[in-house]
Design an enzyme around this catalytic site. Structure first.
Site, PDB file in Angstrom:
ATOM      1  N   LYS A   1       1.200  -0.937  -0.126  1.00 53.12           N
ATOM      2  CA  LYS A   1       0.035  -0.236   0.315  1.00 53.12           C
ATOM      3  C   LYS A   1       1.265   1.076   0.003  1.00 53.12           C
ATOM      4  O   LYS A   1       2.098   1.952   1.210  1.00 53.12           O
ATOM      5  CB  LYS A   1      -0.690   0.282   1.449  1.00 53.12           C
ATOM      6  CG  LYS A   1      -2.189   0.772   0.761  1.00 53.12           C
ATOM      7  CD  LYS A   1      -2.296   2.397   2.692  1.00 53.12           C
ATOM      8  CE  LYS A   1      -1.046   2.683   3.288  1.00 53.12           C
ATOM      9  NZ  LYS A   1      -0.695   3.562   2.029  1.00 53.12           N
TER      10      LYS A   1
ATOM     11  N   GLU B   1      11.006  15.693  14.428  1.00 54.44           N
ATOM     12  CA  GLU B   1      11.511  15.484  12.812  1.00 54.44           C
ATOM     13  C   GLU B   1      10.919  17.165  11.908  1.00 54.44           C
ATOM     14  O   GLU B   1       9.592  17.062  12.106  1.00 54.44           O
ATOM     15  CB  GLU B   1      11.337  14.332  12.363  1.00 54.44           C
ATOM     16  CG  GLU B   1      12.461  13.936  10.912  1.00 54.44           C
ATOM     17  CD  GLU B   1      11.936  12.669  10.833  1.00 54.44           C
ATOM     18  OE1 GLU B   1      10.725  11.667  11.186  1.00 54.44           O
ATOM     19  OE2 GLU B   1      12.688  11.726  10.171  1.00 54.44           O
TER      20      GLU B   1
ATOM     21  N   GLU C   1      10.231   1.407  10.198  1.00 60.70           N
ATOM     22  CA  GLU C   1      10.914   2.188  10.327  1.00 60.70           C
ATOM     23  C   GLU C   1      10.666   3.720  10.600  1.00 60.70           C
ATOM     24  O   GLU C   1       9.861   4.553   9.938  1.00 60.70           O
ATOM     25  CB  GLU C   1      11.733   2.929   8.474  1.00 60.70           C
ATOM     26  CG  GLU C   1      12.193   0.903   8.359  1.00 60.70           C
ATOM     27  CD  GLU C   1      13.461   1.306   8.937  1.00 60.70           C
ATOM     28  OE1 GLU C   1      14.478   2.312   9.712  1.00 60.70           O
ATOM     29  OE2 GLU C   1      14.315   0.337   9.224  1.00 60.70           O
TER      30      GLU C   1
ATOM     31  N   CYS D   1      14.213  10.548   6.907  1.00 59.00           N
ATOM     32  CA  CYS D   1      14.941   9.752   8.181  1.00 59.00           C
ATOM     33  C   CYS D   1      15.604  10.377   8.611  1.00 59.00           C
ATOM     34  O   CYS D   1      15.597  10.270   9.988  1.00 59.00           O
ATOM     35  CB  CYS D   1      14.001   9.686   8.248  1.00 59.00           C
ATOM     36  SG  CYS D   1      13.985   7.839   7.462  1.00 59.00           S
TER      37      CYS D   1
HETATM   38  P1  ADP Z   1       3.875  10.897   7.293  1.00 58.21           P
HETATM   39  O1  ADP Z   1       3.573  12.033   8.274  1.00 58.21           O
HETATM   40  O2  ADP Z   1       5.551  11.053   6.726  1.00 58.21           O
HETATM   41  O3  ADP Z   1       3.081  11.843   5.884  1.00 58.21           O
HETATM   42  P2  ADP Z   1       2.771   8.396   7.457  1.00 58.21           P
HETATM   43  O4  ADP Z   1       3.211   7.859   8.670  1.00 58.21           O
HETATM   44  O5  ADP Z   1       1.617   9.166   8.149  1.00 58.21           O
HETATM   45  O6  ADP Z   1       4.087   9.419   7.604  1.00 58.21           O
HETATM   46  O7  ADP Z   1       2.558   7.738   6.398  1.00 58.21           O
HETATM   47  C1  ADP Z   1       3.212   6.762   6.111  1.00 58.21           C
HETATM   48  C2  ADP Z   1       2.370   5.565   5.340  1.00 58.21           C
HETATM   49  O8  ADP Z   1       1.340   5.774   5.950  1.00 58.21           O
HETATM   50  C3  ADP Z   1       1.727   5.856   4.370  1.00 58.21           C
HETATM   51  O9  ADP Z   1       1.348   4.751   3.238  1.00 58.21           O
HETATM   52  C4  ADP Z   1       0.350   6.283   5.186  1.00 58.21           C
HETATM   53  O10 ADP Z   1      -0.693   6.469   3.776  1.00 58.21           O
HETATM   54  C5  ADP Z   1       0.370   5.582   5.900  1.00 58.21           C
HETATM   55  N1  ADP Z   1      -0.712   5.153   6.835  1.00 58.21           N
HETATM   56  C6  ADP Z   1      -1.156   6.752   7.308  1.00 58.21           C
HETATM   57  N2  ADP Z   1      -1.928   6.364   8.328  1.00 58.21           N
HETATM   58  C7  ADP Z   1      -2.084   5.270   8.225  1.00 58.21           C
HETATM   59  C8  ADP Z   1      -3.221   4.206   9.381  1.00 58.21           C
HETATM   60  N3  ADP Z   1      -3.455   4.835  10.229  1.00 58.21           N
HETATM   61  N4  ADP Z   1      -2.787   2.966   8.779  1.00 58.21           N
HETATM   62  C9  ADP Z   1      -1.830   2.272   8.000  1.00 58.21           C
HETATM   63  N5  ADP Z   1      -1.368   3.556   7.537  1.00 58.21           N
HETATM   64  C10 ADP Z   1      -1.371   4.463   7.475  1.00 58.21           C
END
Ligand code: ADP
Length: 481
Positions: free
Chosen positions: A176, A383, A252, A286
């Site tokens: 995903k 960060e 990560e 990161c």
């Molecule tokens: P950033 O703030 O850097 O975008 P995120 O942790 O929000 O970092 O996003 C990293 C990945 O996690 C993306 O693929 C995002 O779609 C996914 N993501 C965000 N929220 C969720 C969640 N609740 N469950 C699973 N995946 C998520």
């Protein structure tokens, strides 16, 4: 929309839309304009793709590692043949300058080629038993269906870094990608399809509802491994939810890298390294230095050299010639950098250059240098993920080591000094998974990348990376005499 962009999801070897038929737009951060729309898939679609991956697992895990290696090398070759097109797609959906995007494509393939070979070197053990009528054999087996949730900052390489070891180990995968950057992952799937990976081995689910799809992954008993790169907050949700089905997780979760320059350092080298690592991908990595600690006696000289370089950085659309800094990924990213700068200034920090947005379209942020930071400021605690050099002076080695370690994160740390005893002392005391000594180019396929503390669990790259996707089995043979 350019003809070559894939805008359907890839499940069970077929290009498809979500069952509900919903789509959402992918936007170019440099212009704000729509590039394409992709399926906004839901839990039913995610469940279907897990089933496809599960159906493909038995025969893929039993395929010889040599055959899997050949397919992986074919895929890598096709990616390199399409390097220019893929790099342009990365610039379009993510914004980094074209030269860096070309580098990302090559870097992404290094994981595929490395793991194609590592998959052929999965060894077990035989152990001398206590009982002479027993024989003990330890084997490593593919763990099963793996789910990968990838971030937007390296939309191609973060996908290959996760799925190459999984596929090489004999696992099947559902990816995903980030909702902001799904197009590179779809392009990778297209090339895997051309390389003739069997249907269901690699699946890509696009969605604008990441929580829903993430929960489907964590809930599923068929998914035996979850690999995630992103924020600590989301990592915590996934780990918590994955506990219900006790699955192996690789996490990560970002960093808060200290960059320490001692007075005896080669200053030119330290400045070069800071510029390269801080401003790569507009500071959206990161491992980029988040806190720069400079020994007081060289602080003015170091600051002046950095300012001299920052003033010359070119900001603009990643497709324009000689651009160093592209846009940030979205308005939220800009708002976070603004909040960090405002907070720092309120608490006594001084902005020497930059400090605000650039231009009237897109989400560009000026390269910024801010001094006088202290550990209580948001930009020292979190960060920043933007083009901001946050600097402070230090006096003693002990003090700077304590300051560097005073964070829940533990991904990368850097120190610059020519005193080898100090190198040993300080690198041993830094509580980080990666320590760069007079060096910031630390990420590659042959070394174990990963953090300690809140920065995560497990490692990517190196011979250790494939272990995440293997389960150990011990077989005890009993003899009658
Ligand atoms: P950033 O703030 O850097 O975008 P995120 O942790 O929000 O970092 O996003 C990293 C990945 O996690 C993306 O693929 C995002 O779609 C996914 N993501 C965000 N929220 C969720 C969640 N609740 N469950 C699973 N995946 C998520």
């Amino acid at each position: 929309m350019p003809q070559s962009i894939r805008s359907q999801a890839y499940v069970g070897g077929e290009w498809c839309d979500g069952a509900q038929g919903r789509r959402y737009p992918v936007v170019d951060p440099a212009t704000g304009s729509e590039i394409a729309t992709v399926p906004d898939m839901d839990d039913d679609d995610a469940t279907r793709s897990i089933k496809e991956a599960s159906a493909a697992f038995e025969s893929w895990s039993e395929t010889s590692p040599k055959v899997r290696a050949t397919l992986l090398h074919d895929w890598s070759r096709l990616i390199l043949e399409n390097r220019d097109r893929l790099a342009r797609l990365i610039v379009l959906e993510q914004g980094k300058p074209l030269g860096q995007a070309l580098g990302e494509v090559t870097y992404g393939t290094t994981f595929i080629d490395w793991y194609a070979e590592e998959g052929r070197r999965v060894y077990g053990d035989t152990i001398k038993a206590n009982d002479t009528r027993q024989r003990i054999v330890v084997t490593k087996e593919a763990i099963g269906v793996c789910a990968a949730i990838t971030p937007w900052n390296y939309p191609l390489a973060m996908v290959t870094r996760k799925i190459a070891p999984a596929l090489a180990a004999g696992c099947t995968v559902v990816v995903k990608p980030s909702e902001s950057t799904p197009l590179s992952a779809l392009a990778l799937a297209e090339l895997a399809d051309q390389a003739e990976f069997p249907a269901g081995v690699l699946n890509v689910v696009t969605t604008n509802h990441p929580a829903q799809v993430g929960a489907t992954f964590t809930r599923s008993n068929l998914v035996r491994h979850l690999s995630f790169t992103g924020s600590v907050e989301v990592g915590q949700i996934l780990l918590r939810d994955a506990s219900r089905t006790i699955k192996k997780c690789t996490m990560e979760l970002g960093g808060n890298a200290p960059f320490i320059v001692f007075a005896d350092a080669d200053l030119a080298r330290a400045v070069d390294a800071l510029m390269a690592s801080k401003f790569r991908n507009s500071g959206q990595t990161c491992v980029c230095p988040n806190r720069v600690f400079v020994e007081r006696s060289i602080y003015p000289e170091f600051l002046s050299r950095v300012l001299d370089r920052v003033i010359r950085l070119k900001i603009g659309n990643g497709f324009d010639d000689e651009v160093d800094i592209g846009p940030l990924i979205d308005g939220e990213a800009v708002a976070k950098v603004e909040r960090h700068i405002e907070d720092a200034v309120d608490r006594g920090g001084s902005v020497h250059i930059g400090g605000g947005q650039y231009g009237s379209t897109g989400t560009f942020f000026l390269p910024t240098v801010i001094t006088g930071i202290n550990p209580d400021m948001d930009l020292a605690r979190e960060e920043t993920f933007g083009p901001v050099v946050a600097m402070m002076a230090f006096d003693e080695e002990d003090d700077v080591v304590s300051l560097a370690n005073a964070t829940p994160y533990g991904l990368a740390a850097y120190l610059f000094t020519c005193d080898y005893e100090r190198v040993i002392r300080v690198s041993e005391r830094l509580q980080f998974g990666i320590v760069g000594v007079n060096e910031t180019a630390v990420s590659n396929e042959i070394a174990p990348f990963g953090g300690i503390k809140s920065s995560g669990l497990g490692r990517e790259g190196s011979r250790y990376g494939i272990e995440e996707y293997l389960e150990m089995k011990y077989v005890c043979f009993g003899l009658s005499r």
